[in-house]
Design an enzyme around this catalytic site. Structure first.
Site, mmCIF file in Angstrom:
data_model
loop_
_atom_site.group_PDB
_atom_site.id
_atom_site.type_symbol
_atom_site.label_atom_id
_atom_site.label_comp_id
_atom_site.label_asym_id
_atom_site.label_seq_id
_atom_site.Cartn_x
_atom_site.Cartn_y
_atom_site.Cartn_z
ATOM 1 N N GLY A 208 0.822 -1.203 0.000
ATOM 2 C CA GLY A 208 0.000 0.000 0.000
ATOM 3 C C GLY A 208 0.853 1.249 0.000
ATOM 4 C CB SER A 209 -0.006 4.680 0.951
ATOM 5 O OG SER A 209 -0.385 4.567 2.320
ATOM 6 N N GLY A 213 2.549 2.056 5.287
ATOM 7 C CA GLY A 213 3.712 1.295 5.745
ATOM 8 C C GLY A 213 4.279 1.854 7.033
ATOM 9 C CD GLU A 230 4.791 -4.218 -4.144
ATOM 10 O OE1 GLU A 230 4.421 -3.575 -5.154
ATOM 11 O OE2 GLU A 230 4.577 -5.422 -3.976
ATOM 12 C CB CYS A 264 2.998 -1.870 -7.512
ATOM 13 S SG CYS A 264 1.614 -2.265 -6.426
#
Length: 462
Positions: A208-209, A213, A230, A264
């Site tokens: 995610g963002s 994270g 990630e 991504c």
């Protein structure tokens, strides 16, 4: 009052799905069931675990017509592309194929006097927080190796793809994976963070963002819970002076615009050698003008709405700011049926851009790309590295040695030559800088969901 999570369809703006969140006691009971089920699951033979996981994925494939339609409603991807089953099947097959080798003991000595080895042991309970942009593929990246390695798995899917977690659980349970071994849950942020802080899980995989994270790291602080993150990306393409121009345009523009740019590892900035720059831009504009924005259920549609109108607004704002600062937009939005302020967003190419502009520095995650001319490899390397992110880079040349030499100097997780926006299950999927840490898939993907355990067995007493 029970809190609920809603999925607002980008297709028509209605509430497409709504689910209640687990209360904290319910969430704790869920985690306890996962922990209790793990030893029995790990005790099953590896071949049996592999067979059950493969059976679950086979059941998922049987649901394909329904899942493709649901994906279009949930996040807007055109049904003509058929979902994510090719990648799901390839990744499952590869991770199944290498499991025995990846999980085999590393034998240091096997003699009459000593037995010394390192084994891979499952970490325990793996918590997967999955994103909406490739909701099946990104989930499978961790679910499959985690289950095969002997862990139990708890899946929390993004609100935009609420039904995906349910479908995955339905398929795996139908394939024979016990319900407590693989659980899909709906949780709010506070409960999620409380569970992580309380050591309910042994490993947390979040996609995610960057902000998300950071929240995971704060929640896990002091718990020693393993994290795989990630996060954002701003992946560059570099077209060298000897590149196959048509191939570069076709692949890089597809990498920038596919899935409405919500990838991504999508291409968000392109650097072209000055000798090819004008021709590349001309061909790129023609390529984008060939797209058709519209209803994702219509066969002619090649680009659907973004997953949420607020995501589209981020891209609109970046484009507007860039134009104010001197960028030139090459695509007339009137060519595409945008909805004013909604999720349907016309694709855009920007030139006369620079790295002071948000659109060249911040993650866009939408159908926009900036293109700049560079004079040589040195300038291209400096530009590619001038980013807080590092997931992939795409280098276009006929010279593999040159590509490797440039790639060695780019701060990134994966170097592609003459392709982009792709994930090879035999290679580790990883990133650097604000893109996160850890890795999935390949042999190394098994290392994320296992821990080393050493055995030093002395067979004599003297």
């Amino acid at each position: 009052m029970t809190k609920t999570i809603q999925c607002i369809s980008p297709v028509d703006g209605r509430v497409y799905a709504e689910r209640p969140c687990l209360s904290m006691p319910e969430a704790e009971a869920m985690a306890a069931r996962a922990r209790a089920a793990q030893p029995g699951w790990a005790a099953r033979p590896l071949a049996e675990r592999i067979a059950l996981v493969q059976a679950g994925v086979a059941k998922l494939n049987e649901m394909k017509p329904v899942l493709v339609e649901e994906l279009a409603w949930q996040m807007g991807r055109p049904t003509r592309y058929g979902g994510e089953f090719g990648g799901v099947n390839d990744r499952t097959a590869y991770m199944s194929e290498i499991a025995a080798q990846a999980l085999a003991p590393m034998v240091v000595e096997a003699s009459d006097s000593f037995e010394r080895r390192i084994e891979r042991e499952p970490v325990g309970v793996v918590f997967v927080l999955a994103p909406w942009n490739y909701p099946y593929l990104t989930s499978i990246n961790t679910i499959v190796p985690a289950l095969i390695a002997g862990n139990t798995v708890v899946l929390k899917h993004a609100s935009q793809t609420l039904l995906v977690g349910e479908r995955l659980a339905e398929a795996f349970h139908a394939g024979g994976v016990p319900e407590d071994v693989f659980q899909n849950v709906v949780l709010d942020h506070a409960t999620t963070e409380a569970l992580i802080g309380a050591r309910a899980f042994n490993f947390v995989n979040f996609t995610g963002s960057v902000g998300g994270g950071a929240a995971m790291e704060r929640a896990a602080a002091g718990s020693f819970t393993g994290l795989g993150l990630e996060l954002g990306g701003k992946d560059p393409g570099y077209v060298m002076d000897d590149a196959d121009l048509d191939a570069a345009v076709d692949s890089l523009m597809d990498g920038a615009m596919y899935n409405a740019g919500q990838c991504c590892c999508g291409i968000e900035r392109i650097y072209v050698h000055e000798s090819l720059y004008d021709a590349f831009v001309e061909k790129a504009v023609a390529w984008v003008k060939g797209l058709r924005l519209g209803n994702p259920f219509e066969e002619a549609t090649t680009i659907g709405p973004m997953a949420n109108k607020r995501f589209a607004q981020v891209v609109r704002d970046q484009i507007a700011d860039a134009i104010t600062d001197g960028a030139t937009a090459l695509i007339d939005p009137a060519l595409f049926p945008e909805d004013d302020g909604g999720a349907y967003l016309a694709p855009q190419i920007l030139v006369n851009v620079n790295h002071e502009m948000r659109v060249m520095r911040e993650e866009s995650f939408g159908p926009v790309v900036g293109i700049m001319a560079v004079k040589d490899d040195e300038e291209a390397i400096a530009a590619m590295n001038d980013s807080p992110y590092g997931l992939t880079c795409s280098i276009w040349t006929r010279d593999a040695a040159r590509a490797a030499a440039v790639g060695a100097r780019v701060e990134t997780g994966t170097v592609f030559m003459n392709r982009c926006d792709y994930l090879d299950p035999a290679l580790c999927w990883t990133g650097c800088k604000d893109t996160g840490r850890g890795g999935s898939l390949s042999v190394l993907g098994y290392y994320s969901v296992t821990r080393p355990k050493s055995y030093h067995l002395k067979k004599v007493t003297k």
